[in-house]
Scaffold this motif. Structure first.
Motif, PDB file in Angstrom:
ATOM      1  N   PHE A 114      15.298   3.779  35.124  1.00 26.30           N
ATOM      2  CA  PHE A 114      15.794   4.407  36.343  1.00 26.30           C
ATOM      3  C   PHE A 114      17.269   4.133  36.587  1.00 26.30           C
ATOM      4  N   ASN A 115      17.749   2.977  36.220  1.00 24.84           N
ATOM      5  CA  ASN A 115      19.188   2.731  36.329  1.00 24.84           C
ATOM      6  C   ASN A 115      19.971   3.701  35.458  1.00 24.84           C
ATOM      7  N   SER A 116      19.463   3.964  34.266  1.00 27.01           N
ATOM      8  CA  SER A 116      20.144   4.905  33.380  1.00 27.01           C
ATOM      9  C   SER A 116      20.051   6.329  33.921  1.00 27.01           C
ATOM     10  N   LEU A 117      18.868   6.721  34.416  1.00 29.11           N
ATOM     11  CA  LEU A 117      18.724   8.056  35.009  1.00 29.11           C
ATOM     12  C   LEU A 117      19.724   8.256  36.141  1.00 29.11           C
ATOM     13  N   LYS A 118      19.838   7.247  36.992  1.00 29.09           N
ATOM     14  CA  LYS A 118      20.750   7.343  38.134  1.00 29.09           C
ATOM     15  C   LYS A 118      22.208   7.298  37.703  1.00 29.09           C
ATOM     16  N   ASP A 119      22.541   6.383  36.814  1.00 29.78           N
ATOM     17  CA  ASP A 119      23.937   6.240  36.379  1.00 29.78           C
ATOM     18  C   ASP A 119      24.460   7.509  35.718  1.00 29.78           C
ATOM     19  N   VAL A 120      23.700   8.012  34.750  1.00 31.80           N
ATOM     20  CA  VAL A 120      24.163   9.190  33.999  1.00 31.80           C
ATOM     21  C   VAL A 120      24.200  10.418  34.899  1.00 31.80           C
ATOM     22  N   SER A 121      23.147  10.627  35.691  1.00 34.68           N
ATOM     23  CA  SER A 121      23.131  11.806  36.552  1.00 34.68           C
ATOM     24  C   SER A 121      24.255  11.742  37.591  1.00 34.68           C
ATOM     25  N   ALA A 122      24.489  10.578  38.163  1.00 33.31           N
ATOM     26  CA  ALA A 122      25.567  10.440  39.146  1.00 33.31           C
ATOM     27  C   ALA A 122      26.917  10.750  38.524  1.00 33.31           C
ATOM     28  N   ARG A 123      27.151  10.204  37.346  1.00 28.71           N
ATOM     29  CA  ARG A 123      28.442  10.423  36.683  1.00 28.71           C
ATOM     30  C   ARG A 123      28.658  11.910  36.386  1.00 28.71           C
ATOM     31  N   LEU A 124      27.631  12.560  35.823  1.00 31.62           N
ATOM     32  CA  LEU A 124      27.795  13.967  35.448  1.00 31.62           C
ATOM     33  C   LEU A 124      27.817  14.885  36.661  1.00 31.62           C
ATOM     34  N   LEU A 125      27.000  14.609  37.669  1.00 38.08           N
ATOM     35  CA  LEU A 125      27.029  15.446  38.874  1.00 38.08           C
ATOM     36  C   LEU A 125      28.357  15.313  39.605  1.00 38.08           C
ATOM     37  N   GLY A 163      30.991   5.085  47.693  1.00 39.78           N
ATOM     38  CA  GLY A 163      31.395   5.462  46.342  1.00 39.78           C
ATOM     39  C   GLY A 163      30.239   5.747  45.400  1.00 39.78           C
ATOM     40  N   HIS A 164      29.003   5.663  45.893  1.00 42.98           N
ATOM     41  CA  HIS A 164      27.827   5.852  45.038  1.00 42.98           C
ATOM     42  C   HIS A 164      27.046   7.091  45.454  1.00 42.98           C
ATOM     43  N   LEU A 165      26.521   7.785  44.459  1.00 39.89           N
ATOM     44  CA  LEU A 165      25.713   8.964  44.729  1.00 39.89           C
ATOM     45  C   LEU A 165      24.286   8.578  45.102  1.00 39.89           C
ATOM     46  N   TRP A 166      23.695   7.668  44.346  1.00 42.00           N
ATOM     47  CA  TRP A 166      22.308   7.260  44.568  1.00 42.00           C
ATOM     48  C   TRP A 166      22.251   5.888  45.213  1.00 42.00           C
ATOM     49  N   SER A 167      21.219   5.668  45.967  1.00 44.61           N
ATOM     50  CA  SER A 167      20.911   4.336  46.480  1.00 44.61           C
ATOM     51  C   SER A 167      20.547   3.459  45.287  1.00 44.61           C
ATOM     52  N   PRO A 168      20.803   2.151  45.354  1.00 44.65           N
ATOM     53  CA  PRO A 168      20.438   1.290  44.229  1.00 44.65           C
ATOM     54  C   PRO A 168      18.929   1.064  44.129  1.00 44.65           C
ATOM     55  N   SER A 169      18.172   1.471  45.120  1.00 42.83           N
ATOM     56  CA  SER A 169      16.730   1.244  45.100  1.00 42.83           C
ATOM     57  C   SER A 169      15.983   2.459  44.547  1.00 42.83           C
TER      58      SER A 169
END
Length: 108
Positions: free
Chosen positions: A51-62, A77-83
């Motif tokens: 899930f960290n990878s799903l969030k990191d990659v999607s946030a960066r590309l979006l 500065g973050h797209l997704w919540s860390p939870s």
């Protein structure tokens, strides 16, 4: 935050990231401010890593592809919540879980 186009792009990104982990994104949908995923993943893959990878990659590309729009919705500065919330659905029929996710409203 999601426009009509963004959930489709986010889903495509998450399919690709999941493939890298040997995971399958069975169902994806979301509302204006969050997403629901049904993921089949190998037991050797830690959910936190996936899930960290799903969030990191999607946030960066979006952020890269929809920058001006996304920037107005960032949290510190973050797209997704860390939870995240994960539940096993081993006892429930997958059709019921898929139906729940499919019925979530995508933004108009």
């Amino acid at each position: 935050m999601f426009t009509d186009e963004m959930p489709h792009r986010c889903e495509a990104i998450m399919v690709e990231v999941g493939d890298n982990f040997g995971a399958v994104l069975v169902e994806f949908n979301g509302e204006h401010d969050h997403a629901h995923l049904l993921v089949h993943h190998p037991p050797k893959v830690a959910l936190s890593v996936l899930f960290n990878s799903l969030k990191d990659v999607s946030a960066r590309l979006l952020r890269k592809e929809f920058g001006p729009h996304v920037r107005q919705y960032l949290w510190g500065g973050h797209l997704w919540s860390p939870s995240y919330f994960a539940a096993s659905c081993g006892g429930a029929p997958l059709s019921i879980i898929k139906e729940y996710i499919e019925t979530q409203k995508r933004p108009d």
